[in-house]
Design a protein around this motif. Structure first.
Motif, PDB file in Angstrom:
ATOM      1  N   TRP A 120       0.848  -1.367  -0.116  1.00  0.00           N
ATOM      2  CA  TRP A 120      -0.006  -0.061  -0.179  1.00  0.00           C
ATOM      3  C   TRP A 120       0.913   1.169   0.184  1.00  0.00           C
ATOM      4  CZ3 TRP A 120      -5.165  -0.573  -0.456  1.00  0.00           C
ATOM      5  CH2 TRP A 120      -5.859  -1.645  -0.053  1.00  0.00           C
ATOM      6  N   LEU A 121       2.075   1.219   0.326  1.00  0.00           N
ATOM      7  CA  LEU A 121       3.006   2.470   0.304  1.00  0.00           C
ATOM      8  C   LEU A 121       3.453   3.082  -0.913  1.00  0.00           C
ATOM      9  CD1 LEU A 121       3.759   3.679   3.114  1.00  0.00           C
ATOM     10  CD2 LEU A 121       5.854   2.622   2.957  1.00  0.00           C
ATOM     11  N   ARG A 122       3.253   4.286  -0.886  1.00  0.00           N
ATOM     12  CA  ARG A 122       3.660   4.993  -2.264  1.00  0.00           C
ATOM     13  C   ARG A 122       5.062   5.555  -2.176  1.00  0.00           C
ATOM     14  NH1 ARG A 122       0.578   7.739  -5.868  1.00  0.00           N
ATOM     15  NH2 ARG A 122      -1.191   7.549  -4.594  1.00  0.00           N
TER      16      ARG A 122
ATOM     17  N   GLU B 119      10.801   5.215   5.664  1.00  0.00           N
ATOM     18  CA  GLU B 119      11.169   6.344   6.545  1.00  0.00           C
ATOM     19  C   GLU B 119      10.510   7.703   6.054  1.00  0.00           C
ATOM     20  OE1 GLU B 119      12.855   8.217   9.652  1.00  0.00           O
ATOM     21  OE2 GLU B 119      12.922   6.142   9.391  1.00  0.00           O
ATOM     22  N   LEU B 120      10.476   7.707   4.761  1.00  0.00           N
ATOM     23  CA  LEU B 120       9.613   9.140   4.465  1.00  0.00           C
ATOM     24  C   LEU B 120       8.262   9.084   4.990  1.00  0.00           C
ATOM     25  CD1 LEU B 120       9.757  11.776   2.870  1.00  0.00           C
ATOM     26  CD2 LEU B 120       9.664  10.428   0.870  1.00  0.00           C
ATOM     27  N   ALA B 121       7.747   7.930   4.699  1.00  0.00           N
ATOM     28  CA  ALA B 121       6.224   7.846   4.941  1.00  0.00           C
ATOM     29  C   ALA B 121       6.022   8.304   6.504  1.00  0.00           C
ATOM     30  CB  ALA B 121       5.650   6.414   4.820  1.00  0.00           C
ATOM     31  N   ALA B 122       6.936   7.711   7.370  1.00  0.00           N
ATOM     32  CA  ALA B 122       7.088   7.958   8.887  1.00  0.00           C
ATOM     33  C   ALA B 122       7.300   9.661   8.918  1.00  0.00           C
ATOM     34  CB  ALA B 122       7.849   6.985   9.545  1.00  0.00           C
ATOM     35  N   GLN B 123       8.133   9.984   8.368  1.00  0.00           N
ATOM     36  CA  GLN B 123       8.422  11.788   8.578  1.00  0.00           C
ATOM     37  C   GLN B 123       7.082  12.449   8.037  1.00  0.00           C
ATOM     38  OE1 GLN B 123      11.912  12.277   6.439  1.00  0.00           O
ATOM     39  NE2 GLN B 123      13.004  10.886   7.820  1.00  0.00           N
ATOM     40  N   ILE B 124       6.487  11.959   7.007  1.00  0.00           N
ATOM     41  CA  ILE B 124       5.244  12.625   6.383  1.00  0.00           C
ATOM     42  C   ILE B 124       3.974  12.527   7.510  1.00  0.00           C
ATOM     43  CG2 ILE B 124       3.613  12.685   4.614  1.00  0.00           C
ATOM     44  CD1 ILE B 124       5.801  11.878   2.780  1.00  0.00           C
ATOM     45  N   VAL B 125       4.020  11.361   7.954  1.00  0.00           N
ATOM     46  CA  VAL B 125       2.839  11.170   8.873  1.00  0.00           C
ATOM     47  C   VAL B 125       3.125  11.891  10.183  1.00  0.00           C
ATOM     48  CG1 VAL B 125       1.490   9.544  10.409  1.00  0.00           C
ATOM     49  CG2 VAL B 125       2.365   8.778   8.231  1.00  0.00           C
ATOM     50  N   HIS B 126       4.233  12.044  10.867  1.00  0.00           N
ATOM     51  CA  HIS B 126       4.551  12.735  11.887  1.00  0.00           C
ATOM     52  C   HIS B 126       4.578  14.174  11.588  1.00  0.00           C
ATOM     53  CE1 HIS B 126       6.309  13.669  15.733  1.00  0.00           C
ATOM     54  NE2 HIS B 126       7.403  14.503  15.130  1.00  0.00           N
ATOM     55  N   ALA B 127       5.135  14.775  10.434  1.00  0.00           N
ATOM     56  CA  ALA B 127       5.182  16.044  10.339  1.00  0.00           C
ATOM     57  C   ALA B 127       3.692  16.706  10.217  1.00  0.00           C
ATOM     58  CB  ALA B 127       6.031  16.363   8.934  1.00  0.00           C
TER      59      ALA B 127
ATOM     60  N   VAL C  30      -2.584  10.825   3.776  1.00  0.00           N
ATOM     61  CA  VAL C  30      -2.954   9.532   3.191  1.00  0.00           C
ATOM     62  C   VAL C  30      -2.644   9.467   1.744  1.00  0.00           C
ATOM     63  CG1 VAL C  30      -4.812   8.029   2.898  1.00  0.00           C
ATOM     64  CG2 VAL C  30      -4.618   9.169   5.067  1.00  0.00           C
ATOM     65  N   THR C  31      -2.997  10.414   1.069  1.00  0.00           N
ATOM     66  CA  THR C  31      -2.624  10.487  -0.511  1.00  0.00           C
ATOM     67  C   THR C  31      -1.154  10.433  -0.908  1.00  0.00           C
ATOM     68  OG1 THR C  31      -4.860  11.802  -0.915  1.00  0.00           O
ATOM     69  CG2 THR C  31      -3.098  11.906  -2.640  1.00  0.00           C
ATOM     70  N   ALA C  32      -0.483  11.328  -0.157  1.00  0.00           N
ATOM     71  CA  ALA C  32       1.015  11.359  -0.044  1.00  0.00           C
ATOM     72  C   ALA C  32       1.662  10.062   0.201  1.00  0.00           C
ATOM     73  CB  ALA C  32       1.599  12.315   0.818  1.00  0.00           C
ATOM     74  N   VAL C  33       1.221   9.070   1.011  1.00  0.00           N
ATOM     75  CA  VAL C  33       2.009   8.190   1.398  1.00  0.00           C
ATOM     76  C   VAL C  33       1.515   6.801   1.205  1.00  0.00           C
ATOM     77  CG1 VAL C  33       2.880   9.285   3.499  1.00  0.00           C
ATOM     78  CG2 VAL C  33       0.964   7.666   3.899  1.00  0.00           C
ATOM     79  N   THR C  34       0.269   6.726   0.575  1.00  0.00           N
ATOM     80  CA  THR C  34      -0.463   5.367   0.156  1.00  0.00           C
ATOM     81  C   THR C  34      -1.120   5.528  -1.148  1.00  0.00           C
ATOM     82  OG1 THR C  34      -2.650   5.888   1.043  1.00  0.00           O
ATOM     83  CG2 THR C  34      -1.211   5.112   2.737  1.00  0.00           C
ATOM     84  N   ASN C  35      -1.190   4.202  -1.620  1.00  0.00           N
ATOM     85  CA  ASN C  35      -2.003   3.976  -2.699  1.00  0.00           C
ATOM     86  C   ASN C  35      -3.604   3.636  -2.486  1.00  0.00           C
ATOM     87  OD1 ASN C  35       0.243   4.092  -5.104  1.00  0.00           O
ATOM     88  ND2 ASN C  35       1.005   2.581  -3.400  1.00  0.00           N
ATOM     89  N   GLN C  36      -4.330   4.015  -3.078  1.00  0.00           N
ATOM     90  CA  GLN C  36      -5.696   3.803  -2.898  1.00  0.00           C
ATOM     91  C   GLN C  36      -5.894   2.140  -3.337  1.00  0.00           C
ATOM     92  OE1 GLN C  36      -7.972   5.633  -1.294  1.00  0.00           O
ATOM     93  NE2 GLN C  36      -6.032   6.767  -1.124  1.00  0.00           N
ATOM     94  N   GLN C  37      -5.394   1.637  -3.928  1.00  0.00           N
ATOM     95  CA  GLN C  37      -5.070   0.206  -4.294  1.00  0.00           C
ATOM     96  C   GLN C  37      -3.964  -0.218  -3.986  1.00  0.00           C
ATOM     97  OE1 GLN C  37      -7.829  -1.602  -5.287  1.00  0.00           O
ATOM     98  NE2 GLN C  37      -9.155   0.073  -5.268  1.00  0.00           N
TER      99      GLN C  37
ATOM    100  N   GLY D  18       5.973  -0.810  -6.278  1.00  0.00           N
ATOM    101  CA  GLY D  18       5.278  -1.149  -5.088  1.00  0.00           C
ATOM    102  C   GLY D  18       5.597  -2.703  -4.677  1.00  0.00           C
ATOM    103  N   ALA D  19       6.040  -3.591  -5.560  1.00  0.00           N
ATOM    104  CA  ALA D  19       6.152  -4.865  -5.421  1.00  0.00           C
ATOM    105  C   ALA D  19       7.659  -4.909  -4.623  1.00  0.00           C
ATOM    106  CB  ALA D  19       6.229  -5.866  -6.376  1.00  0.00           C
ATOM    107  N   ALA D  20       8.674  -3.979  -5.029  1.00  0.00           N
ATOM    108  CA  ALA D  20       9.701  -3.955  -4.284  1.00  0.00           C
ATOM    109  C   ALA D  20       9.771  -3.706  -2.959  1.00  0.00           C
ATOM    110  CB  ALA D  20      10.803  -3.419  -5.297  1.00  0.00           C
TER     111      ALA D  20
END
Length: 244
Positions: free
Chosen positions: A149-151, A155-163, A193-200, A210-212
């Protein structure tokens, strides 16, 4: 009934317990002053008076006023950590991310003065409770990555959520009350949510990124590869996840 005299170890334990109780009483007194009057109200004399102590006791327990404020912030992080609920296998990882973000923001809105103190200095990121909370967030991010699900990278995702959560609270608190609109919080959360995840799930996409990411997230559980092979595979996967 006669009481037995305390042994050396039990006497030391009693002293330690009494010291910790006094320390907690001082922290709670400081939080009360902080909540009612802001940071400027938290003077050593005012805290000592509120806790029923003499000012020198504050210095014995915390070193100085900065030490006291650090202890108050650590207490705040621990209180926030206690509000977190972790589902190791959420039915919807994206909704789980939203719920965690909402909990963090609501804590800040409910405890504005304490939250501002907690996040006023970057050095407070060394707090043990802060680090434990970030590990919970990284666990959520890891589950998103493992499910594809991660775009972006973890580490960047965690920073975005926290920030975004921190920014949402501090922006809200900076606004006059008549200009505070819950729609702002919703918009910031959905932008996150849009910045860090894919809707599918990203593993359904044609590209390899995504597979990687999903395989990279599952790699720590891999036991068939040697350490050198795992290191090489991680390097390959990180290069693939950068292929956007």
């Amino acid at each position: 009934m006669s009481s037995r005299p305390l042994t050396g170890s039990s006497a030391a334990d009693a002293v330690a317990i009494g010291r910790e109780q006094t320390r907690l009483r001082v922290i709670e007194a400081a939080i009360g002053l902080l909540t009612r009057g802001g940071r400027d109200a938290v003077t050593t004399r005012a805290v000592a008076d509120a806790a029923g102590l003499q000012p020198p006791a504050i210095y014995r327990l915390f070193g100085d006023k900065d030490g006291l404020l650090d202890a108050v912030a650590e207490h705040g992080f621990a209180a926030f950590l206690a509000t977190k609920r972790v589902d190791p296998d959420p039915p919807d990882p994206i909704e789980d991310l939203r719920a965690g973000w909402d909990v963090a923001v609501e804590f800040g809105l409910t405890n504005p003065a304490l939250y501002t103190l907690m996040y006023s200095e970057p050095t407070r990121a060394t707090s043990a409770a802060f680090k434990a909370g970030m590990e919970i967030l990284r666990g959520r991010i890891r589950r998103l990555a493992a499910g594809g699900w991660l775009r972006v990278d973890e580490e960047l995702a965690a920073q975005i959520v926290h920030a975004t959560g921190r920014g949402a609270v501090l922006t809200w608190l900076s606004l006059p009350e008549d200009r505070r609109d819950r729609a702002l919080l919703t918009a910031l959360r959905e932008a996150m949510v849009t910045a860090v995840t894919n809707q599918q799930p990203a593993v359904r996409d044609a590209g390899p990124a995504g597979a990687a990411r999903a395989l990279h997230a599952a790699l720590p559980e891999q036991t068939a590869l040697s350490g050198a092979e795992q290191h090489l595979l991680r390097e390959w996967l990180e290069r693939l996840t950068a292929d956007r």
